[in-house]
Enzyme design. Structure first.
Site, PDB file in Angstrom:
ATOM      1  N   CYS A   1       0.806  -1.226   0.000  1.00 49.42           N
ATOM      2  CA  CYS A   1       0.000   0.000   0.000  1.00 49.42           C
ATOM      3  C   CYS A   1       0.834   1.268   0.000  1.00 49.42           C
ATOM      4  O   CYS A   1       0.301   2.358  -0.138  1.00 49.42           O
ATOM      5  CB  CYS A   1      -0.907   0.008   1.229  1.00 49.42           C
ATOM      6  SG  CYS A   1       0.052   0.047   2.748  1.00 49.42           S
TER       7      CYS A   1
ATOM      8  N   ASP B   1       2.376   2.509   2.553  1.00 47.71           N
ATOM      9  CA  ASP B   1       2.429   3.117   3.885  1.00 47.71           C
ATOM     10  C   ASP B   1       3.790   2.863   4.530  1.00 47.71           C
ATOM     11  O   ASP B   1       4.488   1.922   4.163  1.00 47.71           O
ATOM     12  CB  ASP B   1       1.333   2.544   4.778  1.00 47.71           C
ATOM     13  CG  ASP B   1      -0.048   3.003   4.341  1.00 47.71           C
ATOM     14  OD1 ASP B   1      -0.123   3.996   3.608  1.00 47.71           O
ATOM     15  OD2 ASP B   1      -1.045   2.362   4.722  1.00 47.71           O
TER      16      ASP B   1
ATOM     17  N   CYS C   1      -2.074   3.477   7.592  1.00 45.46           N
ATOM     18  CA  CYS C   1      -3.509   3.360   7.822  1.00 45.46           C
ATOM     19  C   CYS C   1      -3.811   3.253   9.315  1.00 45.46           C
ATOM     20  O   CYS C   1      -2.907   3.068  10.141  1.00 45.46           O
ATOM     21  CB  CYS C   1      -4.048   2.148   7.085  1.00 45.46           C
ATOM     22  SG  CYS C   1      -3.598   0.621   7.901  1.00 45.46           S
TER      23      CYS C   1
ATOM     24  N   CYS D   1      -0.908  -4.799   7.275  1.00 44.53           N
ATOM     25  CA  CYS D   1      -0.791  -3.653   8.194  1.00 44.53           C
ATOM     26  C   CYS D   1      -0.025  -4.086   9.450  1.00 44.53           C
ATOM     27  O   CYS D   1       0.816  -3.354   9.968  1.00 44.53           O
ATOM     28  CB  CYS D   1      -2.165  -3.128   8.586  1.00 44.53           C
ATOM     29  SG  CYS D   1      -3.303  -2.921   7.207  1.00 44.53           S
TER      30      CYS D   1
HETATM   31 FE1  FES Z   1      -1.221   0.109   4.395  1.00 42.84          FE
HETATM   32 FE2  FES Z   1      -2.665  -0.747   6.410  1.00 42.84          FE
HETATM   33  S1  FES Z   1      -3.360  -0.228   4.448  1.00 42.84           S
HETATM   34  S2  FES Z   1      -0.541  -0.473   6.333  1.00 42.84           S
END
Ligand code: FES
Length: 155
Positions: A35, A37, A64, A108
């Site tokens: 993602c 992140d 997130c 995540c």
């Molecule tokens: Fe990327 Fe949760 S959606 S860490």
């Protein structure tokens, strides 16, 4: 709302251990290929009962809400663990009271696990203890006998 989502929401209402740690012994950063992140974790160790254990852990996340909730739980449950015990924790164990991660949220939790492992990889080993007959530094060793060798520091 699922039970998991409700627990995440509760954890986000009062996230623990968020922010940089100025005096940390180790820091690890990872980005999720799923993602994009990112999460960074700091660790501070202390000596307890002759063992080196995690005293404090903190985190910052550009991620997130699940990653933030898991990191909040994880940084609480890491306290008192040795580096070896911390290294054995899986993403699902780091969630603490949140319980098992739903399949869509496993990455995540893995972001938190990855930041922890990255920090543990950077933890310097406990300083080696030298016998008292050995000079404490290389420079001190070279200066014996006194006056025979001059050490000129390089710029
Ligand atoms: Fe990327 Fe949760 S959606 S860490």
């Amino acid at each position: 709302m699922s039970d998991f989502e409700e627990k995440v929401r509760n954890a986000l209402a009062d996230p623990k251990n968020q922010g940089e740690m100025a005096d940390a012994d180790a820091v690890g950063t990872v980005g999720s290929p799923d993602c994009g992140d990112m999460l960074r974790m700091w660790l501070k160790f202390t000596e307890k009962d002759g063992k080196k254990v995690i005293d404090r852990a903190s985190f910052q996340s550009f991620g997130c809400q699940t990653a933030i909730a898991v990191a909040s739980m994880a940084t609480e449950l890491l306290k008192g663990k040795t580096a070896e015990e911390a290294r054995e924790l899986t993403a699902n164990e780091l969630t603490g009271d949140l319980g098992a991660l739903p399949p869509m949220k496993i990455h995540c939790g893995q972001l938190v696990e990855g930041a922890l492992k990255s920090a543990l990889d950077q933890t310097p080993p406990a300083p080696a203890t030298l016998p008292s007959s050995v000079a404490p530094t290389l420079a001190a060793a070279l200066q014996k006998p006194a006056g025979k060798i001059r050490i000129v520091p390089l710029d």
